[in-house]
Write an enzyme that holds these catalytic residues in place. Structure first.
Site, PDB file in Angstrom:
ATOM      1  CB  ILE A 140      -3.553 -78.251 -50.910  1.00 22.62           C
ATOM      2  CG1 ILE A 140      -4.768 -77.887 -51.773  1.00 22.62           C
ATOM      3  CG2 ILE A 140      -3.809 -77.917 -49.435  1.00 22.62           C
ATOM      4  CD1 ILE A 140      -5.996 -78.735 -51.507  1.00 22.62           C
TER       5      ILE A 140
ATOM      6  CD  GLU B 289      -1.342 -83.054 -52.835  1.00 22.01           C
ATOM      7  OE1 GLU B 289      -0.134 -82.939 -52.598  1.00 22.01           O
ATOM      8  OE2 GLU B 289      -1.868 -84.165 -53.060  1.00 22.01           O
TER       9      GLU B 289
END
Length: 188
Positions: A53, A95
């Site tokens: 992300i 992430e």
């Protein structure tokens, strides 16, 4: 029986990331090694997508870690509803996520990665009426007629290099590792 149910639950917990519901890194590597060996033995394509992300720290800093956790959980849901049943998706760390795509060549994997990038870009996390938008950067590497790989670690390393090229290229894009060079793919 209750004992069998407990054993099944323990096994599930041992291979699953608790936050996203995806497989964990250990299970991914065990499965990836088997699939890599099979792909080499039968001269079949095998691909990897690694993505993370973009600027995830900003989500945690601006909205709090609970919202960051919801974003990660949403990625897990999105992957379960987007990838093929034969694909293996896992939380790679923090992430960062990884997908193993058996029997998929580079061209189709690149298209799948772009479709995933677009879907995440177009699907905000809704936190009590506040929409939190995300984008991803992704790297793709494959075993097919265009690349020769000696190990699953080398395949993942190539995808990771492509991920960092996507980040250097401005984020919110997909980059494909080709033999000797990287190619950005962005349908923006």
């Amino acid at each position: 029986t209750e004992r069998k149910h407990a054993q099944v639950e323990l096994k599930s917990q041992a291979i699953t990331d608790f936050l996203t519901g995806l497989f964990n890194r250990r299970y991914f590597f065990e499965t990836a090694q088997k699939e890599f060996s099979k792909a080499l033995r039968y001269e079949r394509p095998l691909s990897v997508i690694i993505f993370d992300i973009d600027l995830f720290k900003n989500i945690n800093d601006n909205y709090g870690h609970d919202v960051g956790d919801q974003a990660l959980a949403q990625i897990g849901d999105l992957l379960r509803n987007t990838i093929r049943n034969v694909d293996i998706s896992a939380r790679y760390g923090g992430e960062e996520f990884i997908i193993l795509l058996p029997e998929m060549n580079c061209v189709n994997t690149e298209v799948a990665a772009e479709r995933l990038r677009k879907k995440i870009q177009d699907t905000p996390v809704d936190v009590e009426g506040i929409l939190v938008w995300m984008t991803i950067s992704a790297g793709v590497a494959c075993i097919d007629e265009s690349m020769s790989m000696k190990s699953v670690d080398q395949l993942i390393s190539k995808a990771d290099q492509a991920l960092y090229e996507a980040k250097r290229g401005g984020r919110n894009r997909v980059c494909l590792a080709h033999e000797g060079h990287l190619v950005a793919f962005n349908a923006l």
